[in-house]
Scaffold this active site. Sequence first.
Site, PDB file in Angstrom:
ATOM      1  N   ASP A   1      16.235  11.912  46.253  1.00 16.80           N
ATOM      2  CA  ASP A   1      15.293  12.077  45.151  1.00 16.80           C
ATOM      3  C   ASP A   1      14.785  13.522  45.220  1.00 16.80           C
ATOM      4  OD1 ASP A   1      13.208  11.476  43.206  1.00 16.80           O
ATOM      5  OD2 ASP A   1      11.836  11.468  44.924  1.00 16.80           O
TER       6      ASP A   1
HETATM    7 MG   LIG Z   1       9.937  11.152  43.897  1.00 16.26          MG
END
Ligand SMILES: [Mg+2]
Length: 232
Positions: free
Chosen positions: A16
């Site tokens: 991420d």
């Molecule tokens: Mg994040």
Amino acid sequence: MPKGPDARRYDLVLFDADDTLFDFGACEAAALKAALEDARIPWSDRALEEYAGANRDAWAAFEKGLLTHEDLKWRRFEDFLGRTGIEADPRVLGALYVDRLSDQRTLLPGAEETLRGLASSYILVLVTNGITEVQRRRLKGSSIASYFSATIISGELGFAKPDPRMLEAAARAVGIAEKSRMVIVGDSLSSDIRAGLDFGIDTIWLNGRGGSAGDARPTYEIRSLVELLAIL
Ligand SMILES: [Mg+2]
């Protein structure tokens, strides 16, 4: 030190971006400050607080499929203006903010050294929920760009984490099919860890604030990024 080829459990590590590698709070504050300045609106700590709340709500609505990427860009400013009582055009502010955010690349502690340590042994792919132009420009100008073999952005695909198709697209981009050889690293239980669980791969939750995983049950839990160098 990352493990040698025989000891490695994974080939592909999905990352991420925001609040996992980039310090999104710092990026957001700097971009908001610059955008308000452009629009001649006075800066205040309360403005940041209200904007952060409006933005969180907008992304939560987006994750539920209630908002598109295009609408999110200005609807969060409509909400912000409503919360603060400031009068301005939300579409103009939204465009100024997107432009300013694209220049924000503050990394979290340990991000650079962790990626450098992993890049020689693993294929790394960035999987981010975000606006295409913003995420592309941020990554392009960033010192970590060269560590990634591919970047998957929700704005480009039309779906977003926790939709497991985001991870499927990442694996396909680098030609890896064996799910037991993949792991995802992220700070969000509802998007990163959920996507990993639904895709059927191992998960590493970056739990920087010391929260509870509830019933999400990530495979590993870390408090800071550099711990990855011991796990992987
Ligand atoms: Mg994040």
